[in-house]
Scaffold this motif. Sequence first.
Motif, PDB file in Angstrom:
ATOM      1  N   PRO A   1     -13.445  28.881  12.053  1.00  0.00           N
ATOM      2  CA  PRO A   1     -14.113  29.596  13.153  1.00  0.00           C
ATOM      3  C   PRO A   1     -15.386  30.299  12.680  1.00  0.00           C
ATOM      4  O   PRO A   1     -15.417  30.909  11.610  1.00  0.00           O
TER       5      PRO A   1
ATOM      6  N   SER B   1     -16.996  31.001  19.756  1.00  0.00           N
ATOM      7  CA  SER B   1     -16.685  29.598  19.486  1.00  0.00           C
ATOM      8  C   SER B   1     -17.570  28.693  20.328  1.00  0.00           C
ATOM      9  O   SER B   1     -18.040  29.080  21.400  1.00  0.00           O
ATOM     10  N   THR B   2     -17.768  27.482  19.834  1.00  0.00           N
ATOM     11  CA  THR B   2     -18.460  26.469  20.612  1.00  0.00           C
ATOM     12  C   THR B   2     -17.428  25.578  21.314  1.00  0.00           C
ATOM     13  O   THR B   2     -16.237  25.608  20.985  1.00  0.00           O
TER      14      THR B   2
ATOM     15  N   ASP C   1     -15.304  23.295  18.960  1.00  0.00           N
ATOM     16  CA  ASP C   1     -14.472  23.867  17.905  1.00  0.00           C
ATOM     17  C   ASP C   1     -13.003  23.506  18.129  1.00  0.00           C
ATOM     18  O   ASP C   1     -12.486  23.563  19.250  1.00  0.00           O
TER      19      ASP C   1
ATOM     20  N   GLN D   1     -10.311  27.702  19.038  1.00  0.00           N
ATOM     21  CA  GLN D   1     -11.100  28.458  20.002  1.00  0.00           C
ATOM     22  C   GLN D   1     -10.768  29.950  19.904  1.00  0.00           C
ATOM     23  O   GLN D   1      -9.618  30.356  20.073  1.00  0.00           O
ATOM     24  N   LEU D   2     -11.772  30.752  19.575  1.00  0.00           N
ATOM     25  CA  LEU D   2     -11.602  32.201  19.531  1.00  0.00           C
ATOM     26  C   LEU D   2     -11.966  32.803  20.881  1.00  0.00           C
ATOM     27  O   LEU D   2     -12.903  32.336  21.540  1.00  0.00           O
TER      28      LEU D   2
ATOM     29  N   GLU E   1     -14.205  23.164  10.571  1.00  0.00           N
ATOM     30  CA  GLU E   1     -13.367  23.695  11.642  1.00  0.00           C
ATOM     31  C   GLU E   1     -13.066  25.180  11.482  1.00  0.00           C
ATOM     32  O   GLU E   1     -12.343  25.754  12.293  1.00  0.00           O
TER      33      GLU E   1
END
Length: 432
Positions: A262, A59-60, A63, A66-67, A260
């Motif tokens: 992921p 993830s950035t 984002d 969030q992963l 949005e």
Amino acid sequence: MSVMTPTAPAPITPASTISLETATVRNWKPPIGLGVFAVIAMLLFTIGARSGVTIFRLSTDSDLIQLPALSADVTVVTIVVTVLLFALAAFSAWKTFQAKKTPLWLTVVFAALFLIAFLTWAAAGATIPVPGLLVGAVGLSAPLIFGALGGVISERVGIVNVAIEGQLLAGAFASAVVASITRQPVAGLLAAIVAGVLVSFVLAAFSIKYFVDQVIVGVVLNVLVIGLTSFLFTQLLSPNEALLNSPPRFPRLPIPILGEIPILGPVLFRQTIIIYIMYVAVAAVWFALFKTKWGLRLRAVGEHPQAADTVGINVNRTRFWNVALAGGIAGLGGAYFTLDSAGAFNKEMTAGAGFIALAAVIFGRWDPIRATLAALLFGFASNLQSVLSIVGSPVPSQFMLMLPYLVTIFAVAGLVGQVRAPAASGKAYIKS
């Protein structure tokens, strides 16, 4: 005097009792290729064994979702993947021994596992931003995809388009100048289309009307455009950079909700208008080529122009205008360099992208979707060398710079094998 007695005809054997022996064809290229790469992986991960942990950031910071980052132990991943690679190569050999084709999914899984293991090994102790890697790959693939779409249309109609490099470069130059003067990137985009069409007009005129060898015309056009743009850059753009070589760039336009998602959101749906046009162009070219009357006529002219002429299709006119269309699409790819990526024109800034796009056409078997996937592969290889250089990969930088071109050569020579181009591609049509 001898009397000839007629002989009884030989009994006719029923067709159901005739046994036809079918030759068993086994293609050993896939298992051999997979086995070679499995051996390369074993040698690479054994002789150049590395230890540590590689972190894959999914993830950035911007984002919404969030992963968590994934941590991969280098030793464990390389050993497990090497074993799996040999198992897949053995399975491919078993399928070949049974005279069956190696499934496409097996090749895809093999390539994915090899890539994961290589990234884990090369970035040991560092962090790989997966969204950034993929976003860069899409960006570097954009001009290749536009060029490949133009190449598919041109070759499907029977004209070998070696001039993709010149069309890209002309589009980049025209978009930079026009957008700088008007301060409107949309005007630069239209100028790039016109520039690509003009280059294609020259290709079409000499190839179709004067029957000049299409490959020679394409090579000459590339040299001509490179020389002309380099001269104009030195004499006009460099002394007047503020006026002629400072084009405004397209802003990024995130798509709500889709942006949005992921991983896929930042990669596909937080792009500029040129990338979104690319998505539409790929779908439109595929649909038009295989689902419309226009596409049927185009393919007929590229496969059998005599038959197309017989049913009333004007072969040379069809070729001329479709080559012009192909040039316009390639010109859009040139605009990406100046209006999205670099932000200004530089001498020979396409750096052989047109020839890689032509390789993507062959690798993709003259199909828009497959050619797009091939262009994405080449773009990913180009961006991979940049990312690995940043994280401090042990692979020599010279090899990493060669990586995109090695992938191109291997893909065309090793993966494609024998393919059939459109039957009339490269052949001038003289109405009898």
